[in-house]
Design a protein around this motif. Structure first.
Motif, short mmCIF file in Angstrom:
data_model
loop_
_atom_site.label_atom_id
_atom_site.label_comp_id
_atom_site.label_asym_id
_atom_site.label_seq_id
_atom_site.Cartn_x
_atom_site.Cartn_y
_atom_site.Cartn_z
N TYR B 173 79.74 -39.45 -92.80
CA TYR B 173 80.97 -39.03 -93.44
C TYR B 173 81.80 -38.15 -92.50
O TYR B 173 83.02 -38.30 -92.38
CB TYR B 173 80.65 -38.29 -94.74
CG TYR B 173 81.87 -38.13 -95.59
CD1 TYR B 173 82.27 -39.14 -96.44
CD2 TYR B 173 82.65 -36.98 -95.50
CE1 TYR B 173 83.41 -39.01 -97.21
CE2 TYR B 173 83.79 -36.85 -96.26
CZ TYR B 173 84.17 -37.87 -97.12
OH TYR B 173 85.31 -37.73 -97.86
N PHE B 174 81.12 -37.25 -91.81
CA PHE B 174 81.82 -36.35 -90.88
C PHE B 174 82.45 -37.11 -89.73
O PHE B 174 83.56 -36.80 -89.31
CB PHE B 174 80.86 -35.28 -90.35
CG PHE B 174 80.78 -34.10 -91.27
CD1 PHE B 174 81.82 -33.18 -91.33
CD2 PHE B 174 79.70 -33.90 -92.10
CE1 PHE B 174 81.77 -32.10 -92.19
CE2 PHE B 174 79.63 -32.83 -92.96
CZ PHE B 174 80.67 -31.92 -93.01
N VAL B 175 81.74 -38.09 -89.22
CA VAL B 175 82.25 -38.86 -88.07
C VAL B 175 83.56 -39.55 -88.47
O VAL B 175 84.56 -39.46 -87.75
CB VAL B 175 81.20 -39.90 -87.60
CG1 VAL B 175 81.81 -40.90 -86.62
CG2 VAL B 175 80.03 -39.18 -86.95
N GLN B 176 83.57 -40.18 -89.64
CA GLN B 176 84.80 -40.89 -90.02
C GLN B 176 85.93 -39.90 -90.33
O GLN B 176 87.08 -40.14 -90.02
CB GLN B 176 84.51 -41.88 -91.16
CG GLN B 176 84.30 -41.32 -92.54
CD GLN B 176 85.60 -41.20 -93.31
OE1 GLN B 176 86.58 -41.87 -93.00
NE2 GLN B 176 85.61 -40.32 -94.29
N THR B 177 85.61 -38.73 -90.91
CA THR B 177 86.65 -37.73 -91.20
C THR B 177 87.30 -37.24 -89.91
O THR B 177 88.52 -37.14 -89.81
CB THR B 177 86.02 -36.53 -91.96
OG1 THR B 177 85.43 -37.02 -93.14
CG2 THR B 177 87.05 -35.48 -92.30
N ARG B 178 86.48 -36.98 -88.93
CA ARG B 178 86.96 -36.51 -87.63
C ARG B 178 87.84 -37.56 -86.96
O ARG B 178 88.90 -37.25 -86.41
CB ARG B 178 85.75 -36.20 -86.74
CG ARG B 178 85.99 -35.13 -85.74
CD ARG B 178 84.69 -34.88 -84.99
NE ARG B 178 84.96 -34.72 -83.57
CZ ARG B 178 85.39 -33.60 -83.02
NH1 ARG B 178 85.60 -32.55 -83.77
NH2 ARG B 178 85.61 -33.52 -81.74
N PHE B 179 87.43 -38.80 -87.06
CA PHE B 179 88.16 -39.91 -86.47
C PHE B 179 89.59 -39.97 -87.05
O PHE B 179 90.58 -40.06 -86.33
CB PHE B 179 87.39 -41.22 -86.78
CG PHE B 179 88.13 -42.46 -86.37
CD1 PHE B 179 88.09 -42.91 -85.06
CD2 PHE B 179 88.87 -43.18 -87.30
CE1 PHE B 179 88.78 -44.06 -84.69
CE2 PHE B 179 89.56 -44.33 -86.94
CZ PHE B 179 89.50 -44.77 -85.63
N PHE B 180 89.68 -39.86 -88.38
CA PHE B 180 91.00 -39.97 -89.01
C PHE B 180 91.82 -38.69 -88.84
O PHE B 180 93.04 -38.76 -88.72
CB PHE B 180 90.85 -40.31 -90.50
CG PHE B 180 90.55 -41.76 -90.73
CD1 PHE B 180 91.54 -42.72 -90.58
CD2 PHE B 180 89.27 -42.18 -91.06
CE1 PHE B 180 91.26 -44.07 -90.77
CE2 PHE B 180 88.99 -43.52 -91.25
CZ PHE B 180 89.98 -44.48 -91.11
N ALA B 181 91.17 -37.53 -88.82
CA ALA B 181 91.90 -36.25 -88.70
C ALA B 181 92.74 -36.22 -87.44
O ALA B 181 93.90 -35.79 -87.44
CB ALA B 181 90.92 -35.09 -88.72
N LYS B 182 92.19 -36.69 -86.34
CA LYS B 182 92.91 -36.68 -85.05
C LYS B 182 94.17 -37.55 -85.14
O LYS B 182 95.23 -37.17 -84.68
CB LYS B 182 91.97 -37.18 -83.95
CG LYS B 182 92.49 -36.89 -82.56
CD LYS B 182 91.64 -37.50 -81.51
CE LYS B 182 92.28 -37.42 -80.13
NZ LYS B 182 93.67 -37.75 -80.07
N ARG B 183 94.00 -38.72 -85.77
CA ARG B 183 95.14 -39.63 -85.91
C ARG B 183 96.22 -39.04 -86.83
O ARG B 183 97.42 -39.16 -86.57
CB ARG B 183 94.67 -40.99 -86.42
CG ARG B 183 94.25 -41.87 -85.26
CD ARG B 183 93.05 -42.73 -85.53
NE ARG B 183 92.53 -43.27 -84.28
CZ ARG B 183 91.67 -42.65 -83.48
NH1 ARG B 183 91.22 -41.44 -83.80
NH2 ARG B 183 91.27 -43.18 -82.36
N PHE B 184 95.78 -38.39 -87.90
CA PHE B 184 96.75 -37.76 -88.81
C PHE B 184 97.52 -36.65 -88.09
O PHE B 184 98.72 -36.48 -88.31
CB PHE B 184 96.05 -37.20 -90.05
CG PHE B 184 95.80 -38.23 -91.12
CD1 PHE B 184 96.86 -38.86 -91.74
CD2 PHE B 184 94.52 -38.58 -91.49
CE1 PHE B 184 96.64 -39.83 -92.73
CE2 PHE B 184 94.29 -39.54 -92.47
CZ PHE B 184 95.35 -40.17 -93.09
N ALA B 185 96.84 -35.90 -87.23
CA ALA B 185 97.50 -34.80 -86.49
C ALA B 185 98.58 -35.37 -85.57
O ALA B 185 99.67 -34.79 -85.45
CB ALA B 185 96.48 -34.02 -85.70
N ASP B 186 98.28 -36.50 -84.91
CA ASP B 186 99.28 -37.12 -84.01
C ASP B 186 100.52 -37.53 -84.80
O ASP B 186 101.65 -37.30 -84.37
CB ASP B 186 98.68 -38.36 -83.32
CG ASP B 186 97.60 -37.97 -82.33
OD1 ASP B 186 97.55 -36.77 -81.98
OD2 ASP B 186 96.80 -38.84 -81.93
#
Lengths: 70, 665
Positions: B173-186
């Motif tokens: 769950y953490f891996v996928q959250t981190r993956f999307f968080a970076k994209r949302f920040a961009d």
């Protein structure tokens, strides 16, 4: 009700926040008091006897009961 | 990572002023989390003990306990909400106050670099994101962490075997959250940039509607707006699609995971390892685990997105403000107001091209000093240098004997009033506008300033006179009226140095001449520096400096410069080819000046005729000052008393007429 609502709105925000803090602390201590009473209060765990009477099989406080395993 | 930790420290620092409320809110959050854990345990006891044993006493006790928990829970949740909103609002006010104060203190150079729209987004959207993160997201993060820890402990107590198996899904769950968080920040970074551009666009177009209309560019500008909005819409769609993928990944992981746990839990009941009550409780807890994980994902993403905003806000908060440069400066208590440029040159730091080169000039008190020159010659730069909006690249500027670099900025500007071409009138009453920048109120002086700026009669004709509302939602003023009001405001401040930057450009020549006539009476101990390219305005100056090719080409009085037949003469000739209307105005101006001269002449003549003779003076003195009767005066002067009465009456009439003439003046 309307008057209470208006009085709450008109009160200074800083003073009101202080009152809320004090009230919260009072309720918190009340909660501690209730919890300590519950700690001392023993609940009788009973089962029905052969003649319909209640037989006490254990006396525990609520915390022990909540975390107990059957 | 270190960068992010630093930002988190910044966030925690923002909470320091509210530490007491934050701790209390945290305590309340902890209590509500604990209460949230109790319900499934009560269900467990009901299923395992109360129902099978038909224990009515236990049932009643547990229901009462549930009610008590509900009451306490409602109270502590309400307190948490109240404190969070309190922190949110006060932090928002504090941060905006800090940001706005810093914006006003920044050097003009920074304002030139940043667009207004960009600043608006920073002060609104970016601060909102930061405040939301600090006041709402961080408490949610803490609540979620507490919930997870509590759930973990309770689940371990019920069945450690099942709980440890359930934990396997967490890293995924953490891996996928981190993956999307970076994209949302961009996406967030791009969106804030686009928003800034959009605000700038709105601001620029709305303040230049006249130009757009005159160029018939309404459709073109609307098209440009739609292009920009499409750009924003594209980013919103990007955000939406990313959200959809993220939500699908979230749901897929959580569903598969909880399904597996539900199966394994059922297996444990069937094989007799745990009771039905325990499995009910554990399934409720696992259902509850889903929400904190989802919350945690959302919160993590918004915290990462907020890093963009905190960097944008910090860029302004960390910028060096003007006043901080004032180390060891003089505080000006009294100045005469002499302004002197010594070999001053100026170029912008990012350019080598000089705007001004080797400028020497002096503006003395009691005089009007004009700076003339073609557009873009650097006239306004001279004013910016005097006000220290910019610093000279070479040379020094002195006010009396003090180098401007060593003078406290606040006291320097307190001695200067500026009336610029772009008049700023604030929304409010005329009185408020006139009193802007002055703490003391003197009605008489304010009215006199309005009279000198030739705006008093207009104000008195308004329904509420000086209390008439102007600006947004109030009475509309013409360009000329705004300029007069602005001049009145500067005159009312009554400072030592008055700067007029094309201050009368919107006025007709007659009104301008009247204002300068009034101004000359007021400037006995004041330095007036004016910029103009109107010949009629420059004619009022005591000394004119002509700027050409970034330096002072010549200087002197109006007539001297015309006689030299150099730069100023050419400038004069170029402007002398005026339109018929301007010629008409000039003629009117000449007529007005002639009329003034004629009236002055007549008055002087009248005054001469009204001069008292020695005999008349003597009679007046004896009659009024020494209180001697007509008979005694006549005896002393060897005349008839009747003649003395005639002389006294004639002399008195002359004096009354003289007084009337003085009042007229």
């Amino acid at each position: 009700m309307k008057n209470i609502f208006r009085a709450m709105l008109e009160q200074d925000m800083g003073k009101q926040a202080k009152l809320v803090e004090i009230a919260t602390l009072i309720v918190f201590f009340l909660l501690l008091f209730v919890a300590s009473w519950l700690w001392q209060f023993k609940i009788d765990i009973t089962v029905p006897g052969p003649a319909g009477e209640r037989i006490v099989i254990d006396q525990v406080n609520i915390f022990e009961l909540l975390l107990s395993k059957k | 990572m270190r960068e992010r930790l630093k930002v988190l420290v910044v966030y925690l620092k923002l909470l320091i002023p509210y530490w007491d409320k934050s701790i209390l809110s945290l305590l309340c959050v902890g209590i509500t989390v604990l209460f949230g854990m109790v319900s499934p345990l009560i269900t467990k006891i009901l299923i395992d003990y109360a129902y099978p044993n038909r224990d009515l006493y236990l049932l009643t006790f547990l229901v009462l306990l549930g009610v008590i928990i509900f009451l306490f829970n409602t109270f502590f949740s309400s307190v948490t909400n109240y404190l969070d909103i309190y922190i949110h609002q006060t932090l928002s006010i504090d941060l905006r106050n800090k940001f706005f104060t810093r914006i006003l203190r920044l050097p003009l150079g920074v304002h030139r670099e940043k667009q207004v729209g960009d600043m608006l987004v920073r002060v609104t959207d970016d601060i909102d994101v930061i405040v939301d993160t600090v006041a709402e997201t961080i408490p949610v993060l803490i609540k979620t962490a507490l919930q997870l820890v509590a759930l973990f402990i309770i689940c371990i107590l019920i069945d450690w075997n099942l709980t440890l198996l359930a934990m396997i899904g967490i890293p995924l769950y953490f891996v996928q959250t981190r993956f999307f968080a970076k994209r949302f920040a961009d996406i967030q970074e791009k969106a804030q940039k686009r928003e800034s551009e959009l605000y700038t666009f709105y601001q620029e177009k709305m303040s230049n509607v006249k130009t757009i209309k005159s160029f018939n560019q309404e459709i073109y500008e609307t098209g440009r707006l739609i292009d920009k909005l499409k750009g924003v819409f594209r980013l919103i769609r990007e955000n939406l699609f990313m959200g959809m993928f993220n939500s699908f990944a979230d749901s897929a992981i959580v569903t598969l995971w909880t399904s597996f746990i539900a199966w394994y839990a059922g297996y444990r009941v069937i094989t007799g390892y745990i009771s039905i009550g325990e499995i009910m409780a554990i399934l409720v807890y696992l259902g509850q685990i889903h929400q904190p994980f989802m919350d945690f994902g959302e919160v993590y993403k918004s915290v990462v997105q907020s890093f963009v905003s905190i960097n944008r806000v910090n860029e302004i908060l960390d910028a060096e403000p003007e006043a901080y440069k004032d180390i060891r400066t003089f505080v000006l208590y009294y100045i005469e107001g002499k302004v002197r440029f010594e070999k001053v040159s100026f170029h912008y730091p990012d350019s080598k091209e000089y705007i001004l080169k080797n400028i020497n000039l002096a503006a003395n008190p009691g005089q009007i000093t004009a700076i003339a020159g073609a557009s873009g010659a650097g006239k306004s730069t001279i004013l910016d240098l005097i006000l220290r909006f910019i610093e000279p690249s070479e040379g020094s500027i002195y006010i009396d004997k003090y180098d401007l670099k060593q003078v406290s900025l606040m006291t320097l500007r307190a001695y200067i009033s500026i009336v610029s071409q772009d008049v700023i009138i604030f929304s409010g009453s005329i009185r408020e506008n006139l009193q802007y920048g002055r703490k003391d109120v003197n009605e008489e002086k304010m009215i006199q300033a309005a009279k000198d700026a030739e705006i008093h009669d207009f104000i008195m004709g308004l329904p509420d006179k000086y209390d008439t509302q102007i600006g947004e939602g109030g009475v509309g003023l013409s360009g000329g009226q705004e300029q007069r009001l602005s001049i009145a405001r500067a005159l009312y401040r009554n400072v030592k140095i008055l700067i007029l930057d094309e201050a009368t450009s919107a006025l007709d020549s007659v009104s301008e001449a009247k204002i300068y006539e009034n101004l000359k009476k007021r400037i006995k101990d004041k330095t007036v520096i004016m910029i103009s390219h109107r010949i009629s305005t420059l004619n009022n100056a005591d000394k004119i400096y002509v700027i050409a090719n970034n330096k002072i080409a010549e200087s002197g009085t109006f007539d001297e410069l015309l006689a030299k037949k150099h730069e100023f003469f050419e400038f004069y000739q170029a402007h002398a080819q005026e339109s018929e209307e301007e010629m008409k105005e000039t003629m009117e101006l000449l007529k007005f000046k002639k009329a003034i001269a004629k009236r002055k002449k007549e008055k002087t003549k009248a005054k001469k005729a009204l001069k008292l003779s020695a005999l008349e003076k003597k009679v007046l003195r004896m009659y009024y000052d020494e209180k001697i009767t007509y008979a005694k005066i006549a005896k002393e002067l060897g005349m008839e008393p009747y003649d003395i009465t005639l002389i006294r009456k004639a002399a008195k009439d002359k004096l009354d007429r003289l007084k009337e003439l003085e009042i007229e003046e």
